[in-house]
Design an enzyme around this catalytic site. Structure first.
Site, PDB file in Angstrom:
ATOM      1  N   ASP A  83      48.901  28.403  43.279  1.00 11.85           N
ATOM      2  CA  ASP A  83      48.868  27.829  42.053  1.00 11.85           C
ATOM      3  C   ASP A  83      48.711  28.497  40.814  1.00 11.85           C
ATOM      4  OD1 ASP A  83      49.246  25.324  40.951  1.00 11.85           O
ATOM      5  OD2 ASP A  83      46.999  25.087  40.275  1.00 11.85           O
ATOM      6  N   HIS A 113      37.822  52.787  49.553  1.00 12.06           N
ATOM      7  CA  HIS A 113      36.350  52.935  49.499  1.00 12.06           C
ATOM      8  C   HIS A 113      35.923  53.954  50.484  1.00 12.06           C
ATOM      9  CE1 HIS A 113      36.886  49.120  46.943  1.00 12.06           C
ATOM     10  NE2 HIS A 113      35.839  49.338  46.400  1.00 12.06           N
TER      11      HIS A 113
END
Length: 763
Positions: free
Chosen positions: A665, A703
């Site tokens: 959305d 990471h």
């Protein structure tokens, strides 16, 4: 007498000593013993700073993450690291980041390339934890060495230590089964290990143990609720006293359950559940203590001490010595010491309290409860003046901003055309190949960049010289990307200290600390800006840098912005108005920047919403309201552009499957998400949900220092193509590259581009 205690203390150090010690060790610039010595010095300092409390936490210190610490205490190591040689700390870092100390060559010879543990957000905070891994064969084996060491250090200092551990049910709840097994089926195997740990504490002469069960503030189904009863009945024969700690929200329907568990005390987060404190006081057995979190452990505003005493005094009258007070949660989420902030505006500083100041507030409350308010009249008067100053300050309230919020209408959040029409126009404008390659925004923040920024802040480098230095770094980043063959480039963000702080510094309504660091994960620390007032944008923030970068190349250049929800969630936010209102203020400010980038000719604009999932309330019943205003804020920010302008957004290290409809959305043309650590598991959402727009599943775990191979990236993308049509897939890293080194980034991106070429050839 009321008892004062703390649930946990920041471990990074006031000057980020732990960060620098970790990074030095990982680079082979210091020894393991030197790293451990830094940890011991930090623990000693922090215990001394808490010495005025009746009970001080021990075991809350971790070299990387407290959940990973608990996994090692319970002997729950992933199979891929169990048989490696070296100190236990090396295995610990291998799970945390894929590698301990040593070069890539040494790592390959030793360990064959270890996959780092999956990382996700700790409840609704910006702290990341390493997810425990389970399967049907998981066994547990107690290792008390870490806790025994820390308790021994505390005892040598004369500290009245309270060990802190994660409770058995929350530990299972936090973890992930790597097969189809039921995590709860492991509880019978886990409980004897917890019982042995509590026996070990008893043998050491420990009286109280804090056992954290924050899963109790979430909506639990019947098996999980039953698991709490099973677990604590099994531990009822212990010889230590248990303080069951809950935090981050109200217990609601779990209050009765928590109050009836066979423990010796219950901690309630009274910042989020004040009404439950009195209810719990009436429900607990007469032999149990009630600990109330009366000081906000997650924000930096001063506590209104008089208002706190108004509801604490009746509790104290009812409970007497059975009342304990503390911060609402661990102070891990706050900076260490406000006293060092000598450049912060004096008025704003008077409104704030960091970790040490929060413990001082706790002492004032305790003395007022024990001796009466008159005993601390001066402290209460100073506090009252600060509270009133903030409430009435003209610096907090801007009528023009409030008027702009009142004038928001639905049209602001609507694109002119549907995605299908926009996509055709964007394809014609950008002319990108299949499986287009890009990065998430930042490139390595080198020593040269940091030194230039530091010298500029100190006045040792003038604005012209600083701009020239940053432009050199931008040019380097652009040329490196062109040499690699990336399709959509970024300027590398050399000028940005942090993806939130950078924008906050240029917005009215924000203030900034020098040393207000908090840990995000491992050695990664962030310095959240302080959102104290109404937000507005005085001038353009990124246009000049992006325009310069675009002039260095003929390839599309992404404009890079941080979205309003992430700026909100990664700030210390004012608590005198709804968060939704502050978010809409940020949306209007960032919208202005989006439109200015478009006017400058930028046709790809990325609006990062890394923290969208993180901000979800812990209870599903409250999700819809949050997602409504969060998505509305993003759409207001992004959707004023023309059809030809392609809007990207980025999200990382969160579980998105349960909010995928809301993500759709948002109507971003392209979304990039973290998927490499989870081996594309996060794409399971697309098995049942037909995501309509384009997506870039991250294939390079930034990471970890490990470099993904071309074959590994191709394999990940093929998994993605089983769920999403290849013509709608992008190839990109998981996140920004600022924390990596160029000698890691170049080969990783080279492999990523080669993988994209291989995918095109096989399409």
């Amino acid at each position: 007498m009321v008892t004062t205690h703390n649930l946990g203390f920041p471990r990074i150090g006031a000057q980020r000593e732990l960060k620098f010690a970790l990074e030095s060790y990982w680079k082979n610039q210091s020894s393991r013993d030197e790293l451990k010595a830094v940890g011991a010095r930090l623990r000693e300092r922090h215990w001394k700073e808490q010495a005025h409390l009746d009970l001080v936490p021990a075991g809350d210190f971790a070299f990387y993450d407290q959940v990973l610490d608990m996994s090692f205490t319970l002997g729950n190591l992933p199979a891929r690291v169990r048989d490696f040689h070296g100190d236990a700390l090396d295995n610990y870092f291998r799970v945390a980041r894929g590698r301990s100390a040593g070069s890539a060559e040494e790592h390959a010879a030793c360990c064959g390339g270890v996959a780092a543990g999956e990382m996700t957000k700790w409840f609704d905070t910006n702290y990341h934890y390493i997810v425990p891994e389970f399967d049907a064969a998981t066994q547990f084996r107690l290792d008390t060495s870490r806790l025994v060491e820390q308790l021994g250090e505390a005892r040598a200092l004369g500290v009245n230590a309270k060990p802190v551990i994660i409770g058995p049910v929350t530990y299972l709840w936090l973890g992930k089964a790597k097969d189809d097994s039921d995590k709860l089926a492991l509880l019978p195997r886990l409980l004897p290990v917890y019982a042995a740990l509590l026996d070990h504490f008893a043998a050491l002469g420990i009286e109280w143990v804090q056992i954290d069960e924050p899963a109790l503030v979430t909506e639990l189904d019947t098996p999980w609720r039953d698991a709490f009863v099973t677990a604590y009945e099994a531990l009822s024969a212990r010889r230590v006293r248990l303080l069951l700690a809950t935090y981050f929200g109200p217990l609601q329907e779990n209050l009765d359950l928590a109050s009836k568990l066979p423990v010796d005390g219950l901690h309630i987060d009274a910042i989020n559940a004040r009404n439950e404190a009195a209810a719990a006081a009436s429900m607990l057995p007469d032999t149990s203590v009630l600990s109330v979190g009366a000081i906000n452990g997650r924000n930096i505003w001063k506590t209104d001490l008089n208002a706190a005493l108004d509801w604490l005094e009746p509790l104290h009258a009812s409970l007497g010595d059975r009342l304990w007070i503390s911060p609402s949660c661990s102070l891990l989420h706050t900076p260490v010491d406000l006293a060092s902030e000598d450049k912060l505006d004096a008025e704003i500083k008077s409104w704030l309290a960091f970790a040490l100041q929060k413990l001082d507030e706790l002492s004032v409350l305790a003395r007022a409860l024990n001796e009466g308010r008159a005993a601390v009249a001066d402290a209460l008067a100073l506090n009252s003046a600060a509270i009133e100053s903030r409430r009435t300050s003209a610096r907090v309230h801007n009528p023009a901003v409030k008027a702009a919020i009142a004038n928001i209408d639905a049209a602001l959040g609507q694109r002119a055309s549907a995605y299908e029409l926009r996509a055709v126009k964007q394809a014609a404008m950008l002319d990108l190949p299949a499986y287009p390659t890009t990065t998430i925004g930042s490139f390595p923040q080198t020593d040269e960049i940091r030194q230039a920024r530091s010298r500029f802040r100190k006045g040792e480098l003038d604005a012209v010289a600083y701009k020239a230095a940053m432009e050199r770094e931008i040019t380097r980043a652009v040329k490196e990307q062109e040499a690699l063959g990336l399709d959509v480039l970024v300027h590398g963000e050399a000028e940005r200290n942090d993806m939130v702080e950078y924008f906050g510094e240029q917005l009215d309504g924000y203030a900034f600390s020098q040393f207000g660091w908090v840990q995000s994960y491992g050695s990664r620390c962030v310095k959240p800006p302080i959102l104290f007032g109404d937000i507005s944008r005085p001038k353009a923030m990124t246009v000049e840098w992006t325009r310069y970068a675009q002039a260095q190349t003929n390839k599309p250049m992404k404009g890079m912005l941080t979205g309003p929800v992430t700026i909100l969630n990664w700030s210390f936010v004012r608590d005198d108005q709804p968060r939704s209102v502050s978010c809409l203020q940020l949306a209007l400010a960032i919208r202005e920047e989006v439109l200015d980038l478009e006017k400058a000719g930028v046709r790809v604009i990325q609006i990062d919403e890394a923290a969208l999932r993180e901000g979800l309330p812990l209870r599903r019943s409250q999700w819809n309201d949050y997602l409504r205003w969060a998505v509305e804020s993003f759409r207001i920010t992004a959707n004023g552009v023309q059809d030809e302008t392609q809007i990207h957004t980025h999200m990382c290290y969160s579980e998105f499957n349960d909010i995928i409809a809301s993500i759709a959305d948002m109507d971003a043309d392209v979304i990039t998400i973290e998927t490499s650590r989870s081996d594309m598991e996060l794409l399971d959402a697309f098995d049942d949900f037909d995501y309509p727009n384009q997506i870039g599943p991250g294939v390079y775990d930034i990471h970890s220092p490990n470099i993904p191979s071309e074959a590994h990236i191709v394999d990940l993308m093929k998994k993605a193509a089983q769920r999403i049509p290849g013509e709608r897939l992008w190839v990109n890293p998981d996140c920004g590259l600022k924390t990596r080194q160029w000698d890691e980034v170049i080969p990783a991106l080279r492999n990523m581009v080669a993988a994209a070429h291989a995918l095109r050839a096989s399409a």
